[in-house]
Design a protein around this motif. Structure first.
Motif, PDB file in Angstrom:
ATOM      1  N   ARG A 164       0.802  -1.222   0.000  1.00 16.31           N
ATOM      2  CA  ARG A 164       0.000   0.000   0.000  1.00 16.31           C
ATOM      3  C   ARG A 164       0.844   1.286   0.000  1.00 16.31           C
ATOM      4  NH1 ARG A 164      -2.442  -0.202   4.766  1.00 16.31           N
ATOM      5  NH2 ARG A 164      -4.068  -1.634   4.090  1.00 16.31           N
ATOM      6  N   PRO A 165       1.936   1.377   0.780  1.00 12.24           N
ATOM      7  CA  PRO A 165       2.688   2.634   0.786  1.00 12.24           C
ATOM      8  C   PRO A 165       3.228   3.067  -0.575  1.00 12.24           C
ATOM      9  CG  PRO A 165       3.276   1.310   2.700  1.00 12.24           C
ATOM     10  CD  PRO A 165       2.423   0.442   1.818  1.00 12.24           C
ATOM     11  N   ALA A 166       3.256   2.164  -1.539  1.00 13.75           N
ATOM     12  CA  ALA A 166       3.702   2.546  -2.873  1.00 13.75           C
ATOM     13  C   ALA A 166       2.701   3.447  -3.575  1.00 13.75           C
ATOM     14  CB  ALA A 166       3.957   1.298  -3.721  1.00 13.75           C
ATOM     15  N   VAL A 167       1.431   3.416  -3.123  1.00 16.64           N
ATOM     16  CA  VAL A 167       0.409   4.248  -3.760  1.00 16.64           C
ATOM     17  C   VAL A 167      -0.293   5.183  -2.790  1.00 16.64           C
ATOM     18  CG1 VAL A 167      -0.012   2.522  -5.565  1.00 16.64           C
ATOM     19  CG2 VAL A 167      -1.433   2.510  -3.503  1.00 16.64           C
ATOM     20  N   SER A 168      -0.226   4.898  -1.482  1.00 13.62           N
ATOM     21  CA  SER A 168      -0.998   5.667  -0.503  1.00 13.62           C
ATOM     22  C   SER A 168      -0.279   5.691   0.843  1.00 13.62           C
ATOM     23  CB  SER A 168      -2.390   5.048  -0.330  1.00 13.62           C
ATOM     24  OG  SER A 168      -3.085   5.621   0.754  1.00 13.62           O
ATOM     25  N   SER A 169      -0.337   6.849   1.498  1.00  9.75           N
ATOM     26  CA  SER A 169       0.255   6.978   2.831  1.00  9.75           C
ATOM     27  C   SER A 169      -0.756   6.693   3.937  1.00  9.75           C
ATOM     28  CB  SER A 169       0.813   8.392   3.014  1.00  9.75           C
ATOM     29  OG  SER A 169      -0.228   9.361   2.921  1.00  9.75           O
ATOM     30  N   VAL A 170      -1.990   6.368   3.580  1.00  8.42           N
ATOM     31  CA  VAL A 170      -3.052   6.142   4.558  1.00  8.42           C
ATOM     32  C   VAL A 170      -2.852   4.793   5.238  1.00  8.42           C
ATOM     33  CG1 VAL A 170      -5.548   5.874   4.871  1.00  8.42           C
ATOM     34  CG2 VAL A 170      -4.657   7.586   3.283  1.00  8.42           C
ATOM     35  N   ALA A 171      -3.061   4.755   6.558  1.00  7.59           N
ATOM     36  CA  ALA A 171      -2.923   3.527   7.341  1.00  7.59           C
ATOM     37  C   ALA A 171      -4.237   3.223   8.054  1.00  7.59           C
ATOM     38  CB  ALA A 171      -1.798   3.673   8.364  1.00  7.59           C
ATOM     39  N   PRO A 172      -4.489   1.967   8.385  1.00  5.45           N
ATOM     40  CA  PRO A 172      -5.714   1.623   9.109  1.00  5.45           C
ATOM     41  C   PRO A 172      -5.765   2.308  10.474  1.00  5.45           C
ATOM     42  CG  PRO A 172      -4.703  -0.343   8.172  1.00  5.45           C
ATOM     43  CD  PRO A 172      -3.710   0.770   8.026  1.00  5.45           C
ATOM     44  N   VAL A 173      -6.992   2.581  10.933  1.00  9.55           N
ATOM     45  CA  VAL A 173      -7.203   3.187  12.249  1.00  9.55           C
ATOM     46  C   VAL A 173      -8.064   2.253  13.094  1.00  9.55           C
ATOM     47  CG1 VAL A 173      -6.952   5.544  11.427  1.00  9.55           C
ATOM     48  CG2 VAL A 173      -9.211   4.480  11.402  1.00  9.55           C
ATOM     49  N   VAL A 283     -10.009  -0.161  10.424  1.00 14.89           N
ATOM     50  CA  VAL A 283     -10.613   0.149   9.125  1.00 14.89           C
ATOM     51  C   VAL A 283      -9.743   1.161   8.387  1.00 14.89           C
ATOM     52  CG1 VAL A 283     -12.994  -0.295   9.843  1.00 14.89           C
ATOM     53  CG2 VAL A 283     -12.036   2.003  10.081  1.00 14.89           C
ATOM     54  N   LEU A 284      -9.881   1.187   7.081  1.00 15.35           N
ATOM     55  CA  LEU A 284      -9.389   2.295   6.274  1.00 15.35           C
ATOM     56  C   LEU A 284     -10.540   3.288   6.098  1.00 15.35           C
ATOM     57  CD1 LEU A 284      -7.341   0.381   3.561  1.00 15.35           C
ATOM     58  CD2 LEU A 284      -6.413   2.027   5.198  1.00 15.35           C
ATOM     59  N   PRO A 285     -10.244   4.551   5.940  1.00 17.57           N
ATOM     60  CA  PRO A 285     -11.322   5.532   5.782  1.00 17.57           C
ATOM     61  C   PRO A 285     -12.221   5.188   4.590  1.00 17.57           C
ATOM     62  CG  PRO A 285      -9.206   6.630   6.086  1.00 17.57           C
ATOM     63  CD  PRO A 285      -8.909   5.173   5.890  1.00 17.57           C
ATOM     64  N   THR A 286     -13.516   5.377   4.763  1.00 15.22           N
ATOM     65  CA  THR A 286     -14.446   5.177   3.661  1.00 15.22           C
ATOM     66  C   THR A 286     -14.071   6.092   2.497  1.00 15.22           C
ATOM     67  OG1 THR A 286     -16.261   4.539   5.114  1.00 15.22           O
ATOM     68  CG2 THR A 286     -16.866   5.371   2.945  1.00 15.22           C
ATOM     69  N   GLY A 287     -13.989   5.496   1.307  1.00 18.76           N
ATOM     70  CA  GLY A 287     -13.602   6.270   0.139  1.00 18.76           C
ATOM     71  C   GLY A 287     -12.108   6.374  -0.059  1.00 18.76           C
ATOM     72  N   HIS A 288     -11.332   5.558   0.676  1.00 20.64           N
ATOM     73  CA  HIS A 288      -9.875   5.565   0.486  1.00 20.64           C
ATOM     74  C   HIS A 288      -9.550   5.355  -0.992  1.00 20.64           C
ATOM     75  CE1 HIS A 288      -5.968   3.155   0.402  1.00 20.64           C
ATOM     76  NE2 HIS A 288      -5.610   4.379   0.710  1.00 20.64           N
ATOM     77  N   ASP A 301      -8.637  -6.061   1.260  1.00 25.09           N
ATOM     78  CA  ASP A 301      -8.409  -5.259   2.458  1.00 25.09           C
ATOM     79  C   ASP A 301      -7.253  -4.284   2.309  1.00 25.09           C
ATOM     80  OD1 ASP A 301     -10.498  -6.500   3.728  1.00 25.09           O
ATOM     81  OD2 ASP A 301      -9.266  -7.757   5.034  1.00 25.09           O
ATOM     82  N   ALA A 302      -6.303  -4.576   1.456  1.00 20.39           N
ATOM     83  CA  ALA A 302      -5.204  -3.635   1.225  1.00 20.39           C
ATOM     84  C   ALA A 302      -5.730  -2.321   0.669  1.00 20.39           C
ATOM     85  CB  ALA A 302      -4.176  -4.239   0.276  1.00 20.39           C
ATOM     86  N   ALA A 303      -6.845  -2.385  -0.057  1.00 19.85           N
ATOM     87  CA  ALA A 303      -7.420  -1.194  -0.690  1.00 19.85           C
ATOM     88  C   ALA A 303      -8.547  -0.584   0.114  1.00 19.85           C
ATOM     89  CB  ALA A 303      -7.941  -1.559  -2.087  1.00 19.85           C
TER      90      ALA A 303
END
Length: 386
Positions: A164-173, A283-288, A301-303
């Motif tokens: 995931r870090p290759a495309v997004s810096s967002v992490a699960p919360v 979870v990842l934010p809705t609309g990630h 789940d990666a997405a």
């Protein structure tokens, strides 16, 4: 055979579905998996594959009949029991020809998918450190220091994806809730009263209160039991001075947490045959989403990590099937990935929004029809514009 070099990171249902779809469309693919073998660990409980998503993916992959051979239609039954009275308050039994969401053990589904792949497709015991991409070429970095390049890397490596870090810096919360999992073995012979309570499918107790107990019957008389703890710190066990390896201590804590509940349902905890596993829910934010990166994409789940409401595996399977179909439909690999993301990302956003609505509905689970809720969810996520 197409000469594109494609790697799938993760041998879960979504990753294996993508690999199967790519292979039947003439692509060579390598699945890179950190686990040492297919039998390295138990794969988890059961999954209800929904007709328009999970089952549709199995059809597209040419595996529907094999799925039907092992799936259990009777396990669609849902029993909801009042937490304090122990009385059955909602009993949903599938119709004679109902096949909207039959259950299959995770291990059975994984085995079915693995057996559909060419020998040596999966490279076992290969944990990765990360993925990077430059000029449409993706580099996989392994934990042993080795690197390997591919034209496309598909991150199907779950909640804590190293891709995931290759495309997004967002992490699960953390959601503020946790599942504490245990099990019952040979339930019909060893725990006949609980077998009668649970039935052939799913049991739900106490939804809408401060917590919930649930049980799901797997094949072979095996039952997974889940205690859901709401509004609880991430390190609740540490704060309570509990070692999760101390089965008696965890049991005492749970019995206190559900104090006042009927003995009949508390036996799900009292009579467990195995230890307890703490599973905090993230979870990842809705609309990630992410700006397209040539050479890398994500699925499952990666997405789009969601709470465990029966959506995740269905989305992962349809993601994998759709990715393979999109790549096969385009002469340019990157255009195929873009087409897949254009379908997957809006669907995942709609699924997250629908899940939020369903969570609110299930606060009064005793009054809900589970299949109607499933159909609402699928309609929403398959028609994102609505």
């Amino acid at each position: 055979m197409n000469t594109a070099r494609i790697a799938v990171i993760g041998a879960g249902p979504g990753g294996l579905a993508a690999a199967r779809g790519l292979q039947i469309n003439g692509f060579d693919v390598t699945v890179i998996e950190r686990e040492a073998s297919a039998s390295a660990r138990w794969q988890g409980g059961m999954l209800d594959l929904h007709a328009p998503t999970g089952q549709e993916a199995m059809r597209a992959l040419g595996l529907y009949e094999q799925f039907r051979a092992v799936a259990r239609a009777d396990a669609q039954e849902v029993r909801m029991v009042n937490a304090t009275s122990g009385e059955l308050v909602n009993h949903q039994q599938p119709g004679e020809d109902e096949y909207y969401a039959p259950e299959i053990d995770r291990g059975q589904l994984r085995e079915l998918l693995l057996n559909s792949l060419k020998p040596s497709t999966v490279r076992w015991g290969s944990p990765i450190e990360g993925v990077s991409a430059e000029a449409g070429i993706a580099t996989v970095r392994f934990t042993d220091g080795a690197t390997e390049q591919f034209d496309l890397v598909v991150g199907a490596d779950g909640a804590w994806s190293r891709t995931r870090p290759a495309v997004s810096s967002v992490a699960p919360v953390y959601t503020g809730a946790a599942l504490v999992e245990t099990y019952l073995d040979d339930v019909d012979n060893r725990h006949p009263e609980l077998a009668e309570l649970i039935g052939p499918g799913n049991l739900v107790v106490g939804a809408g209160t401060a917590g919930m107990l649930a049980a799901q019957r797997n094949s072979g008389g095996h039952v997974r039991v889940y205690a859901e703890l709401e509004d609880i710190p991430l390190d609740w066990a540490g704060e309570a001075g509990i070692d999760m390896a101390d089965t008696d201590a965890v049991r005492r804590y749970l019995m206190g947490r559900f104090e006042g509940w009927h003995d009949r349902v508390l036996d799900l905890i009292r009579e467990n045959d195995g230890g307890f596993i703490n599973r905090p829910l993230y979870v990842l934010p809705t609309g990630h989403s992410w700006a397209h990166v040539p050479g890398v994409t994500l699925l499952g789940d990666a997405a789009h990590l969601l709470p465990p409401h029966g959506i995740g595996a269905n989305l992962a399977l349809i993601d994998g099937s759709d990715l393979a179909a999109a790549i096969a439909a385009h002469t340019d690999l990157d255009q195929g990935v873009r087409a897949y993301e254009a379908i997957m990302l809006p669907r995942a956003k709609a699924a997250g929004e629908a899940d939020e609505e369903i969570a609110a509905l299930m606060e009064n689970a005793e009054a809900q029809n589970v299949n109607e809720v499933r159909q609402l969810l699928n309609e929403r996520m398959l028609n994102p514009a609505k």
